[in-house]
Design a protein around this motif. Structure first.
Motif, PDB file in Angstrom:
ATOM      1  N   GLY A 235       0.618  -1.217   0.116  1.00  0.00           N
ATOM      2  CA  GLY A 235      -0.365   0.007  -0.028  1.00  0.00           C
ATOM      3  C   GLY A 235       1.048   1.273  -0.069  1.00  0.00           C
ATOM      4  N   ILE A 236       2.255   0.955   0.031  1.00  0.00           N
ATOM      5  CA  ILE A 236       2.805   2.335   0.126  1.00  0.00           C
ATOM      6  C   ILE A 236       3.946   2.307  -0.814  1.00  0.00           C
ATOM      7  CG2 ILE A 236       4.881   3.607   1.833  1.00  0.00           C
ATOM      8  CD1 ILE A 236       3.570   2.561   3.647  1.00  0.00           C
ATOM      9  N   GLU A 237       3.979   1.097  -1.489  1.00  0.00           N
ATOM     10  CA  GLU A 237       5.490   0.773  -2.270  1.00  0.00           C
ATOM     11  C   GLU A 237       5.102   1.024  -3.864  1.00  0.00           C
ATOM     12  OE1 GLU A 237       7.887   1.424  -0.654  1.00  0.00           O
ATOM     13  OE2 GLU A 237       9.646   0.673  -2.660  1.00  0.00           O
ATOM     14  N   ASN A 238       3.731   0.525  -3.537  1.00  0.00           N
ATOM     15  CA  ASN A 238       2.609   1.050  -5.185  1.00  0.00           C
ATOM     16  C   ASN A 238       3.102   2.769  -5.561  1.00  0.00           C
ATOM     17  OD1 ASN A 238       2.107  -1.946  -5.180  1.00  0.00           O
ATOM     18  ND2 ASN A 238      -0.201  -2.116  -4.652  1.00  0.00           N
ATOM     19  N   ALA A 239       2.376   3.461  -4.560  1.00  0.00           N
ATOM     20  CA  ALA A 239       2.646   4.670  -4.920  1.00  0.00           C
ATOM     21  C   ALA A 239       3.848   5.310  -5.130  1.00  0.00           C
ATOM     22  CB  ALA A 239       2.082   5.640  -3.653  1.00  0.00           C
ATOM     23  N   ARG A 240       5.269   4.891  -4.217  1.00  0.00           N
ATOM     24  CA  ARG A 240       6.595   4.604  -4.919  1.00  0.00           C
ATOM     25  C   ARG A 240       7.140   5.030  -6.061  1.00  0.00           C
ATOM     26  NH1 ARG A 240      11.405   2.337  -1.553  1.00  0.00           N
ATOM     27  NH2 ARG A 240      13.487   3.913  -2.529  1.00  0.00           N
ATOM     28  N   LEU A 241       6.562   3.541  -6.558  1.00  0.00           N
ATOM     29  CA  LEU A 241       6.956   3.637  -7.942  1.00  0.00           C
ATOM     30  C   LEU A 241       6.603   3.719  -8.972  1.00  0.00           C
ATOM     31  CD1 LEU A 241       9.462   1.329  -8.589  1.00  0.00           C
ATOM     32  CD2 LEU A 241       7.275  -0.911  -8.688  1.00  0.00           C
ATOM     33  N   TYR A 263      -4.267  10.675  -0.138  1.00  0.00           N
ATOM     34  CA  TYR A 263      -4.837   9.957   0.792  1.00  0.00           C
ATOM     35  C   TYR A 263      -5.216   8.584   1.950  1.00  0.00           C
ATOM     36  CZ  TYR A 263      -8.720  12.852  -1.224  1.00  0.00           C
ATOM     37  OH  TYR A 263      -9.602  13.563  -2.061  1.00  0.00           O
ATOM     38  N   PHE A 264      -3.502   8.598   2.343  1.00  0.00           N
ATOM     39  CA  PHE A 264      -3.011   7.461   2.325  1.00  0.00           C
ATOM     40  C   PHE A 264      -4.498   6.491   4.338  1.00  0.00           C
ATOM     41  CE2 PHE A 264      -0.867   5.825   6.160  1.00  0.00           C
ATOM     42  CZ  PHE A 264      -0.262   4.670   6.448  1.00  0.00           C
ATOM     43  N   ALA A 265      -3.981   5.879   4.055  1.00  0.00           N
ATOM     44  CA  ALA A 265      -5.220   5.546   5.785  1.00  0.00           C
ATOM     45  C   ALA A 265      -4.531   4.636   6.201  1.00  0.00           C
ATOM     46  CB  ALA A 265      -6.604   5.740   5.720  1.00  0.00           C
ATOM     47  N   ASP A 266      -4.297   4.000   7.997  1.00  0.00           N
ATOM     48  CA  ASP A 266      -4.148   2.698   8.709  1.00  0.00           C
ATOM     49  C   ASP A 266      -5.866   3.036   9.382  1.00  0.00           C
ATOM     50  OD1 ASP A 266      -3.475   0.751  10.261  1.00  0.00           O
ATOM     51  OD2 ASP A 266      -1.162   1.733  10.571  1.00  0.00           O
ATOM     52  N   ASN A 267      -5.591   1.885   9.694  1.00  0.00           N
ATOM     53  CA  ASN A 267      -6.468   1.941  11.442  1.00  0.00           C
ATOM     54  C   ASN A 267      -6.145   1.721  12.669  1.00  0.00           C
ATOM     55  OD1 ASN A 267      -7.865  -0.574   8.934  1.00  0.00           O
ATOM     56  ND2 ASN A 267      -9.050   0.581   9.521  1.00  0.00           N
ATOM     57  N   PRO A 268      -5.902   3.322  12.521  1.00  0.00           N
ATOM     58  CA  PRO A 268      -5.978   3.628  14.131  1.00  0.00           C
ATOM     59  C   PRO A 268      -5.820   2.729  15.192  1.00  0.00           C
ATOM     60  CG  PRO A 268      -6.508   5.531  13.711  1.00  0.00           C
ATOM     61  CD  PRO A 268      -6.657   3.976  12.465  1.00  0.00           C
ATOM     62  N   ILE A 269      -5.200   2.189  16.007  1.00  0.00           N
ATOM     63  CA  ILE A 269      -6.027   1.351  17.251  1.00  0.00           C
ATOM     64  C   ILE A 269      -5.578   2.159  19.231  1.00  0.00           C
ATOM     65  CG2 ILE A 269      -5.897  -0.829  18.322  1.00  0.00           C
ATOM     66  CD1 ILE A 269      -4.540  -2.008  15.791  1.00  0.00           C
ATOM     67  N   GLY A 433      -2.700  -0.399  12.940  1.00  0.00           N
ATOM     68  CA  GLY A 433      -3.249  -1.279  12.486  1.00  0.00           C
ATOM     69  C   GLY A 433      -1.851  -2.168  11.242  1.00  0.00           C
ATOM     70  N   HIS A 434      -1.444  -0.928  10.648  1.00  0.00           N
ATOM     71  CA  HIS A 434       0.292  -0.933  10.293  1.00  0.00           C
ATOM     72  C   HIS A 434      -0.733  -2.112   8.415  1.00  0.00           C
ATOM     73  CE1 HIS A 434       2.288  -1.613  13.349  1.00  0.00           C
ATOM     74  NE2 HIS A 434       1.847  -2.912  13.783  1.00  0.00           N
ATOM     75  N   HIS A 435      -1.953  -1.048   8.076  1.00  0.00           N
ATOM     76  CA  HIS A 435      -2.731  -1.192   7.009  1.00  0.00           C
ATOM     77  C   HIS A 435      -2.293  -0.391   5.882  1.00  0.00           C
ATOM     78  CE1 HIS A 435      -5.091  -3.714  10.419  1.00  0.00           C
ATOM     79  NE2 HIS A 435      -4.310  -4.338   9.817  1.00  0.00           N
ATOM     80  N   HIS A 436      -2.149  -0.531   4.800  1.00  0.00           N
ATOM     81  CA  HIS A 436      -1.956   0.104   4.600  1.00  0.00           C
ATOM     82  C   HIS A 436      -2.546   0.432   3.321  1.00  0.00           C
ATOM     83  CE1 HIS A 436       2.669  -1.160   6.208  1.00  0.00           C
ATOM     84  NE2 HIS A 436       2.002   0.227   6.728  1.00  0.00           N
ATOM     85  N   LEU A 437      -3.735   1.755   3.185  1.00  0.00           N
ATOM     86  CA  LEU A 437      -4.324   1.649   2.383  1.00  0.00           C
ATOM     87  C   LEU A 437      -4.835   2.959   2.001  1.00  0.00           C
ATOM     88  CD1 LEU A 437      -7.023   1.343   5.635  1.00  0.00           C
ATOM     89  CD2 LEU A 437      -5.997  -0.108   3.973  1.00  0.00           C
ATOM     90  N   GLY A 438      -5.318   2.833   0.617  1.00  0.00           N
ATOM     91  CA  GLY A 438      -5.560   4.918  -0.222  1.00  0.00           C
ATOM     92  C   GLY A 438      -4.431   5.212  -1.423  1.00  0.00           C
ATOM     93  N   THR A 439      -3.674   5.099  -0.873  1.00  0.00           N
ATOM     94  CA  THR A 439      -2.699   6.203  -2.223  1.00  0.00           C
ATOM     95  C   THR A 439      -2.942   5.812  -3.405  1.00  0.00           C
ATOM     96  OG1 THR A 439      -0.558   4.436  -1.797  1.00  0.00           O
ATOM     97  CG2 THR A 439      -0.402   6.062  -0.436  1.00  0.00           C
ATOM     98  N   GLY A 467      -3.961  -4.957  -4.823  1.00  0.00           N
ATOM     99  CA  GLY A 467      -3.633  -4.485  -2.947  1.00  0.00           C
ATOM    100  C   GLY A 467      -4.987  -3.308  -2.772  1.00  0.00           C
ATOM    101  N   SER A 468      -4.398  -3.197  -1.014  1.00  0.00           N
ATOM    102  CA  SER A 468      -4.756  -1.874  -0.603  1.00  0.00           C
ATOM    103  C   SER A 468      -4.723  -0.355  -0.702  1.00  0.00           C
ATOM    104  CB  SER A 468      -4.711  -2.391   0.796  1.00  0.00           C
ATOM    105  OG  SER A 468      -4.044  -2.357   1.775  1.00  0.00           O
ATOM    106  N   SER A 469      -3.890  -0.268  -1.740  1.00  0.00           N
ATOM    107  CA  SER A 469      -4.104   1.393  -2.136  1.00  0.00           C
ATOM    108  C   SER A 469      -5.080   1.522  -2.894  1.00  0.00           C
ATOM    109  CB  SER A 469      -3.178   1.363  -2.903  1.00  0.00           C
ATOM    110  OG  SER A 469      -2.215   0.283  -4.194  1.00  0.00           O
ATOM    111  N   VAL A 470      -5.176   0.348  -3.400  1.00  0.00           N
ATOM    112  CA  VAL A 470      -6.671   0.993  -3.853  1.00  0.00           C
ATOM    113  C   VAL A 470      -8.008   0.633  -3.570  1.00  0.00           C
ATOM    114  CG1 VAL A 470      -5.755  -0.649  -6.593  1.00  0.00           C
ATOM    115  CG2 VAL A 470      -7.509  -1.046  -4.997  1.00  0.00           C
ATOM    116  N   PHE A 471      -8.359   1.284  -1.945  1.00  0.00           N
ATOM    117  CA  PHE A 471      -9.427   1.196  -1.111  1.00  0.00           C
ATOM    118  C   PHE A 471      -9.824   2.541  -1.667  1.00  0.00           C
ATOM    119  CE2 PHE A 471      -8.896  -2.527   1.812  1.00  0.00           C
ATOM    120  CZ  PHE A 471      -9.266  -3.507   0.603  1.00  0.00           C
TER     121      PHE A 471
END
Ligand SMILES: Cc1cc2nc3c(=O)[nH]c(=O)nc-3n(C[C@H](O)[C@H](O)[C@H](O)COP(=O)(O)OP(=O)(O)OC[C@H]3O[C@@H](n4cnc5c(N)ncnc54)[C@H](O)[C@@H]3O)c2cc1C
Length: 499
Positions: A235-241, A263-269, A433-439, A467-471
């Motif tokens: 979810g982070i590296e997709n944007a980087r590449l 629009y990066f997001a994680d789920n805070p806990i 959550g270490h969930h890498h979303l949205g980028t 992957g979850s970068s498209v969420f």
């Protein structure tokens, strides 16, 4: 029989022309490769790492971060990706996670949950989380072991996590090791390990992907010229590449609307957000621990707002869990005695538990990754991450807890004290959550999304993102089983376009 080839042993200048190149061998890349096993298409999986952790490879993930975990600690760069250290928590996203919600800006997917439902069973099987028992399905299983905590009528209901299980009850499925033999046995697949994609190169007119640049840390370099490419680097590296591949499109690939990395997001806990007192005494163990229910299903209970209530109270998704038993202080004990007396219940054996939760964040374009001038060992610009949580995110969740407290009182089963009001209190025991979303968000309008509803990068006929970068909006559920379902859907689409 396919082979795992160590790219460090391939001669520089070697060229490959597969039908499909998959960049990244995490759960998304592996699920995609395996879903194409029954086809004649030549598939090449390019994985940056080997079979195990290598500090030199891992270091390529390092970057700068504000308000977040170190970027090289929050991810793992070898076959299996994040599943080499994931917790194995699984839960399908809710119907309202996909909806346009007027109280959640920039929310909504181009399709509803029903589009992913046909893919959930296979995704559940790949994560090895046992029989499908989420939501109301878990109620019957759990109640047959021990009674559930009654909640009065209202907006919060009891829902269920399930858990991936590779070995005993300890290790969740690590996709690299678990599926290595399946990948090796796949006739149409070649896997290059230690092969880093360093650039996605477009044709000079920018209308399609021409080739991929691949390099190894021992100085080899190759060209791969696939008909189609799927970017599955996390979810982070997709944007980087996409951002570093800026030789033809100067702001990066797919970034015409300046959305890549935003629009990066994680789920805070946040932990210990509330103390829940149960008048009747000890809770069933499936509230605080995962419990084996048979059929391979291990369940843990959580409290979630219903889809309807999320609209009524204008709140986001959240999954509130019981953390551990706690002792009440004298003020707490007095409050329990007074409340129980007022309700006419016996609280002689009451027990208290701390609650934690996983939260959905409101999409925010300023929570983002950008390139820095600093470079990694292969010359790729490193990332800077800026992560934030708004006060509104906490205020919404507080309303959820208030409703849970009201329902506990209504059922005369317990009561709740909310422990967090100020920002400092919410942030005090914050985990992620270490969930890498949205980028690389999905939207059918190229002005509002990087990929379309088939996960294809806008404007490019032969580049897709998995992957979850498209969420585009996130929900509170853990992403991996969901992103695998979405990848299996992408596999069906790719089979059709490649035919
Ligand atoms: C501590 C922790 C706990 C977690 N717990 C849970 C949980 O309980 N439940 C849940 O659902 N999720 C959990 N997650 C998140 C989960 O790990 C991710 O959702 C999942 O791994 C994402 O899968 P992916 O395939 O998209 O990306 P990744 O798993 O990140 O895989 C990407 C792959 O791409 C490779 N790669 C990267 N760059 C390149 C390149 N340039 N060239 C070639 N290959 C490249 C990497 O080596 C890696 O193998 C957790 C994450 C962490 C860190």
């Amino acid at each position: 029989m396919s082979a795992f080839i160590d790219a460090r042993t391939i001669e520089t200048g070697t060229s490959q022309s597969p039908d499909l190149a998959i960049i990244g061998g995490g759960p998304a890349g592996i699920a995609l490769a395996m879903a194409l096993a029954d086809t004649q298409f030549k598939v090449l999986l390019l994985e940056s790492g080997g079979m195990n952790f290598d500090p030199a490879v891992q270091k390529m993930y390092a970057g700068q971060e504000t308000g977040y975990e170190p970027l090289d600690a929050d991810r793992l760069r070898y076959l299996g990706g994040g599943t080499n250290h994931w917790g194995g928590w699984c839960r399908p996203m809710d119907a309202s996670d996909f909806m346009i919600r007027d109280w959640v800006p920039s929310s909504g997917w181009p399709f509803g949950r029903e589009t992913l439902e046909p893919y959930f069973p296979r995704a559940q099987s790949l994560v090895e989380a046992g029989a499908w028992a989420y939501d109301r399905g878990g109620d019957a299983l759990a109640s047959s072991h021990a009674p559930m905590l009654p909640l009065g009528k209202g907006g919060i209901y009891t829902t269920w996590f399930q858990f991936s299980k590779m070995q005993d009850d300890v290790l969740p499925t690590q996709f690299g090791h678990r599926y290595a033999d399946d990948l090796r046995g796949q006739a149409n697949l070649t896997v290059w390990l230690n092969a880093n994609v360093t650039g996605i190169r477009l044709a000079a007119n920018g209308a399609s992907v021409d080739h991929l640049d691949v390099a190894t840390l021992n100085g080899k370099s190759f060209t791969v010229k696939p008909r189609y490419t799927v970017l599955a680097c996390g979810g982070i590296e997709n944007a980087r590449l996409l951002l570093v591949s800026n030789d033809v499109m100067q702001t990066g690939i797919g970034n015409g609307a300046d959305l890549v990395g935003r629009y990066f997001a994680d789920n805070p806990i946040p932990r210990d957000v509330a103390t829940m007192v149960v008048f009747g005494g000890k809770l069933a163990s499936y509230y605080s621990d995962r419990m084996d229910m048979g059929h391979g299903a291990r369940l843990k209970a959580a409290f979630a707002p219903t889809d309807d209530y999320r609209g009524i109270a204008r709140i986001g998704g959240s999954l509130t869990t019981v953390e551990q038993p706690v002792d009440l202080d004298d003020v707490g004990k007095a409050a329990v005695a007074t409340t129980a007396a007022a309700l006419g219940v016996d609280a002689g054996s009451a027990r208290a538990y701390s609650l934690g939760c996983g939260l959905e964040l409101i999409p925010d374009p300023d929570r983002r990754v950008t390139l820095t001038p600093e470079k990694d060992a292969l010359g790729l610009a490193r990332l800077k991450m800026v992560n934030t949580i708004s006060d509104e995110d906490f205020a919404r969740y507080r309303r959820t807890l208030e409703e849970l407290g009201r329902q506990l009182l209504a059922s005369k089963s317990g009561m709740l004290r909310i422990n967090c009001t100020t920002r400092e209190e919410w942030m005090k025991n914050m985990d992620w959550g270490h969930h890498h979303l949205g980028t690389t968000r999905m939207h059918d309008d190229p002005r509002r999304g990087v990929v379309d509803s088939n996960s294809r990068v806008h404007g490019l006929p032969n580049l897709y993102v998995a992957g979850s970068s498209v969420f585009p909006s996130y929900g509170a559920s853990n992403p991996t089983m969901n992103l695998i379902a979405l990848t299996l859907r992408l596999a069906d689409h790719i089979k059709a376009v490649m035919a």
